[in-house]
Design a protein around this motif. Structure first.
Motif, PDB file in Angstrom:
ATOM      1  N   GLU A 155       0.836  -1.210   0.000  1.00 27.59           N
ATOM      2  CA  GLU A 155       0.000   0.000   0.000  1.00 27.59           C
ATOM      3  C   GLU A 155       0.866   1.255   0.000  1.00 27.59           C
ATOM      4  OE1 GLU A 155      -2.072   3.420   1.109  1.00 27.59           O
ATOM      5  OE2 GLU A 155      -0.564   2.511   2.431  1.00 27.59           O
ATOM      6  N   PHE A 156       1.927   1.250   0.784  1.00 31.40           N
ATOM      7  CA  PHE A 156       2.785   2.431   0.872  1.00 31.40           C
ATOM      8  C   PHE A 156       3.474   2.707  -0.456  1.00 31.40           C
ATOM      9  CE2 PHE A 156       6.825   4.546   1.718  1.00 31.40           C
ATOM     10  CZ  PHE A 156       6.417   5.616   2.493  1.00 31.40           C
ATOM     11  N   MET A 157       3.987   1.655  -1.091  1.00 29.72           N
ATOM     12  CA  MET A 157       4.728   1.828  -2.343  1.00 29.72           C
ATOM     13  C   MET A 157       3.850   2.295  -3.498  1.00 29.72           C
ATOM     14  SD  MET A 157       7.328  -1.434  -2.438  1.00 29.72           S
ATOM     15  CE  MET A 157       8.791  -1.533  -1.392  1.00 29.72           C
ATOM     16  N   THR A 158       2.593   1.908  -3.483  1.00 28.73           N
ATOM     17  CA  THR A 158       1.715   2.176  -4.633  1.00 28.73           C
ATOM     18  C   THR A 158       0.715   3.299  -4.389  1.00 28.73           C
ATOM     19  OG1 THR A 158       0.159   0.466  -3.880  1.00 28.73           O
ATOM     20  CG2 THR A 158       1.889  -0.216  -5.416  1.00 28.73           C
ATOM     21  N   ARG A 159       0.762   3.942  -3.250  1.00 34.11           N
ATOM     22  CA  ARG A 159      -0.278   4.905  -2.886  1.00 34.11           C
ATOM     23  C   ARG A 159      -0.371   6.056  -3.880  1.00 34.11           C
ATOM     24  NH1 ARG A 159       0.941   7.343   2.572  1.00 34.11           N
ATOM     25  NH2 ARG A 159       0.691   5.160   3.180  1.00 34.11           N
ATOM     26  N   LYS A 160       0.758   6.631  -4.243  1.00 35.02           N
ATOM     27  CA  LYS A 160       0.784   7.737  -5.205  1.00 35.02           C
ATOM     28  C   LYS A 160       1.885   7.448  -6.216  1.00 35.02           C
ATOM     29  CE  LYS A 160      -0.823  11.357  -2.020  1.00 35.02           C
ATOM     30  NZ  LYS A 160      -0.498  12.682  -1.418  1.00 35.02           N
ATOM     31  N   GLY A 161       1.468   7.014  -7.396  1.00 35.25           N
ATOM     32  CA  GLY A 161       2.442   6.600  -8.381  1.00 35.25           C
ATOM     33  C   GLY A 161       3.356   7.702  -8.871  1.00 35.25           C
ATOM     34  N   ASP A 162       2.915   8.972  -8.721  1.00 34.94           N
ATOM     35  CA  ASP A 162       3.724  10.079  -9.217  1.00 34.94           C
ATOM     36  C   ASP A 162       4.585  10.705  -8.127  1.00 34.94           C
ATOM     37  OD1 ASP A 162       1.601  11.061  -7.777  1.00 34.94           O
ATOM     38  OD2 ASP A 162       1.214  12.757  -9.118  1.00 34.94           O
ATOM     39  N   GLN A 163       4.563  10.149  -6.915  1.00 33.90           N
ATOM     40  CA  GLN A 163       5.362  10.684  -5.813  1.00 33.90           C
ATOM     41  C   GLN A 163       6.409   9.663  -5.406  1.00 33.90           C
ATOM     42  OE1 GLN A 163       3.412  11.125  -2.012  1.00 33.90           O
ATOM     43  NE2 GLN A 163       4.802  12.760  -1.355  1.00 33.90           N
ATOM     44  N   PRO A 164       7.690  10.048  -5.368  1.00 33.81           N
ATOM     45  CA  PRO A 164       8.713   9.087  -4.955  1.00 33.81           C
ATOM     46  C   PRO A 164       8.571   8.737  -3.479  1.00 33.81           C
ATOM     47  CG  PRO A 164       9.678  11.271  -5.145  1.00 33.81           C
ATOM     48  CD  PRO A 164       8.265  11.369  -5.673  1.00 33.81           C
ATOM     49  N   PHE A 165       8.982   7.539  -3.135  1.00 31.84           N
ATOM     50  CA  PHE A 165       8.908   7.109  -1.736  1.00 31.84           C
ATOM     51  C   PHE A 165      10.288   6.712  -1.223  1.00 31.84           C
ATOM     52  CE2 PHE A 165       8.153   3.068  -4.050  1.00 31.84           C
ATOM     53  CZ  PHE A 165       9.119   2.262  -3.464  1.00 31.84           C
ATOM     54  N   CYS A 166      10.421   6.810   0.073  1.00 30.66           N
ATOM     55  CA  CYS A 166      11.565   6.252   0.794  1.00 30.66           C
ATOM     56  C   CYS A 166      10.994   5.389   1.910  1.00 30.66           C
ATOM     57  CB  CYS A 166      12.462   7.347   1.376  1.00 30.66           C
ATOM     58  SG  CYS A 166      13.804   6.712   2.433  1.00 30.66           S
ATOM     59  N   LEU A 167      11.288   4.113   1.860  1.00 35.44           N
ATOM     60  CA  LEU A 167      10.765   3.181   2.861  1.00 35.44           C
ATOM     61  C   LEU A 167      11.915   2.416   3.495  1.00 35.44           C
ATOM     62  CD1 LEU A 167       8.474   1.657   4.299  1.00 35.44           C
ATOM     63  CD2 LEU A 167       8.397   0.098   2.326  1.00 35.44           C
ATOM     64  N   VAL A 168      11.962   2.438   4.814  1.00 34.94           N
ATOM     65  CA  VAL A 168      12.901   1.619   5.575  1.00 34.94           C
ATOM     66  C   VAL A 168      12.133   0.418   6.115  1.00 34.94           C
ATOM     67  CG1 VAL A 168      14.478   1.495   7.547  1.00 34.94           C
ATOM     68  CG2 VAL A 168      14.269   3.638   6.244  1.00 34.94           C
ATOM     69  N   ILE A 169      12.603  -0.786   5.805  1.00 37.56           N
ATOM     70  CA  ILE A 169      12.039  -1.992   6.407  1.00 37.56           C
ATOM     71  C   ILE A 169      13.104  -2.554   7.345  1.00 37.56           C
ATOM     72  CG2 ILE A 169      11.080  -4.287   6.029  1.00 37.56           C
ATOM     73  CD1 ILE A 169      10.086  -3.407   3.345  1.00 37.56           C
ATOM     74  N   ALA A 170      12.860  -2.360   8.636  1.00 36.94           N
ATOM     75  CA  ALA A 170      13.822  -2.732   9.660  1.00 36.94           C
ATOM     76  C   ALA A 170      13.411  -4.078  10.267  1.00 36.94           C
ATOM     77  CB  ALA A 170      13.898  -1.651  10.736  1.00 36.94           C
ATOM     78  N   LEU A 171      14.052  -5.131   9.814  1.00 33.31           N
ATOM     79  CA  LEU A 171      13.738  -6.479  10.286  1.00 33.31           C
ATOM     80  C   LEU A 171      14.299  -6.696  11.688  1.00 33.31           C
ATOM     81  CD1 LEU A 171      14.659  -8.286   6.937  1.00 33.31           C
ATOM     82  CD2 LEU A 171      12.412  -7.474   7.672  1.00 33.31           C
TER      83      LEU A 171
END
Length: 467
Positions: A155-171
């Motif tokens: 959901e986070f990655m695809t929410r706004k296709g025209d806006q770049p994202f930065c996502l940290v996945i901290a396992l």
């Protein structure tokens, strides 16, 4: 011009155009995973097919370091671009100084949405205002780890296709307790223990459990990268994988030895990073935020950070970055105070123990046995085994200075601080460490006290640090 040639030219131009745009950024963090235990860094035990494949598609940094081999300080450095004393989190379970800016601020100002899934272990919220992305356990000591779900990430990655994202996945793997994964894949007798571990049956059993968690973590990495492919976002995304500090074994986490401070850093950016390449450019966690600002089209201000952009390394324009990387350790509240400072030039490491007359004690390794039961077996074996005795003494009783030729002595087992042939090298590194401590306004011994730690907990900037 043939059709094949036109397609090739178009593909190269398209890749160059895409690389010039703001990339998405995905940061995947392992938790307490020793650099040298991963096979693409020379590890001889862990089975990591997904990470091996990813490394073959990426640029592997051979000399990447954290400033403190503990969770809160290392993550605070990574997200703020400031070394522990300067951002304020110079103890484990500490908090950063109010007013500190971090990744959500900097990339948010450049049009990114910035999220964090999984483990946090940072604070306060005003300093690290990541969007909370659900789906991964945030408790690194839960037994067992909660099942993960990629729905929040999708959901986070695809929410706004025209806006770049930065996502940290901290396992949260392979942080102890080592309860996840298939330990039967690692018969204890067949393991090749690193030389800083005493060879006892319990050590082998616990090391096998730790390796099983690495493989479990590797499976999570594979699923995350698979989702990126499924969403057709891989070509537009810079993926960084890092292993944080060393594992919860003597000589790794909570130390300034290479096995504590050396971290994995692998970068994949299609059309920019060269697949299957490696670099000896030295970088530190404090360099990551300035790099991402640079790649996002911003201009990182030198006075705001202790690091600088290594975008040139990613783009293959240079194989050099910083000259030195710095380390520190404040032992409270992990045990009685025992401050340590260090510097490396990638070839040599110099360590200074500020209170060498004291014993080093770390309560998680030496005082609790539910998931670190190997330590008593080391002490028992030391009665009759000289090597076990040497390892116990190495950990608890340390000289004022260490000097290691790390490039030749990978696990830093031979201290050359008193070797006359190395006096010039030691003097050079000691001088550089003195310069850095003065620049950071490091008070030394008084910093590793309950009083300084409590002042940080109260979010009061009473302790020194470069403004």
């Amino acid at each position: 011009m043939t059709r094949l040639f036109r397609l090739l030219v178009f593909g190269l131009c398209f890749s160059a155009l895409r690389a010039a745009e703001k990339p998405n950024v995905l940061v995947i963090l392992a938790d307490d995973c020793t650099y040298s235990d991963l096979s693409f860094n020379g590890g001889q035990n862990a089975k990591t097919p997904n990470l091996d494949r990813f490394a073959n598609e990426s640029l592997v940094f051979e000399r990447a370091y954290v400033g403190m081999a503990m969770c809160s300080p290392s993550r605070s450095e990574l997200y703020s671009g400031r070394l522990p004393l300067r951002n304020g989190c110079a103890w484990n379970h500490g908090k950063s100084r109010p007013g500190t800016r971090s990744l959500p601020h900097y990339l948010g100002d450049l049009g990114y949405r910035v999220g964090l899934a999984g483990k946090k272990h940072i604070g306060p919220r005003e300093v690290y205002p990541f969007e909370n992305v659900p789906g991964f356990d945030d408790n690194c000591v839960r037994n067992p780890t909660l099942p993960h779900d990629l729905g929040g990430t999708r959901e986070f990655m695809t929410r706004k296709g025209d806006q770049p994202f930065c996502l940290v996945i901290a396992l949260v793997e392979p942080h102890a307790p080592w309860v996840m994964g298939d330990r039967s894949a690692y018969p204890p007798r067949k393991l090749k223990l690193p030389p800083y571990l005493a060879d006892t049956p319990r050590t082998r059993q616990d090391f096998a459990s730790y390796l099983a968690e690495i493989t479990y973590m590797d499976g999570q990495v594979g699923e995350i990268l698979g989702l990126l492919d499924e969403l057709k976002l891989a070509d537009d995304t810079l993926v960084l994988f890092s292993s944080e500090q060393g594992a919860q074994f003597p000589g790794n986490k909570w130390t300034n030895w290479d096995s504590g401070l050396h971290t994995s850093l692998v970068a994949r950016w299609p059309g920019v990073t060269q697949p299957g390449s490696r670099t000896r450019a030295m970088v530190q966690y404090a360099d990551v935020v300035p790099t991402l600002i640079d790649l996002a089209g911003g201009k990182p201000e030198p006075d705001a950070f202790d690091g600088t952009s290594f975008a040139g390394v990613l783009r293959g324009k240079t194989d050099e970055h910083r000259e030195f990387a710095y380390g520190m350790h404040n032992n409270w509240p992990e045990g009685p105070p025992y401050p340590i400072r260090s510097v490396t030039d990638g070839e040599w490491r110099y360590i200074r123990n500020l209170t060498p007359e004291k014993l080093y004690i770390e309560k998680h390794l030496m005082g609790r046995t539910e998931h670190n039961a190997y330590w008593p077996t080391w002490v028992f074996r030391a009665v009759e085994n000289p090597h076990a005795l040497e390892l116990v003494e190495r950990f608890v009783h340390r000289p004022a200075e260490h000097l290691y030729h790390t490039s030749e002595d990978r696990f830093e087992m031979k201290n050359l601080a008193d070797d006359p042939a190395c006096a010039e090298i030691k003097a050079r590194l000691a001088k550089e460490l003195d310069r850095e401590l003065a620049d950071q306004l490091d008070p030394g011994i008084p910093l590793d006290t309950p009083e300084a730690h409590h002042a940080a907990d109260d979010l009061k900037p009473k302790f020194p640090g470069k403004p």
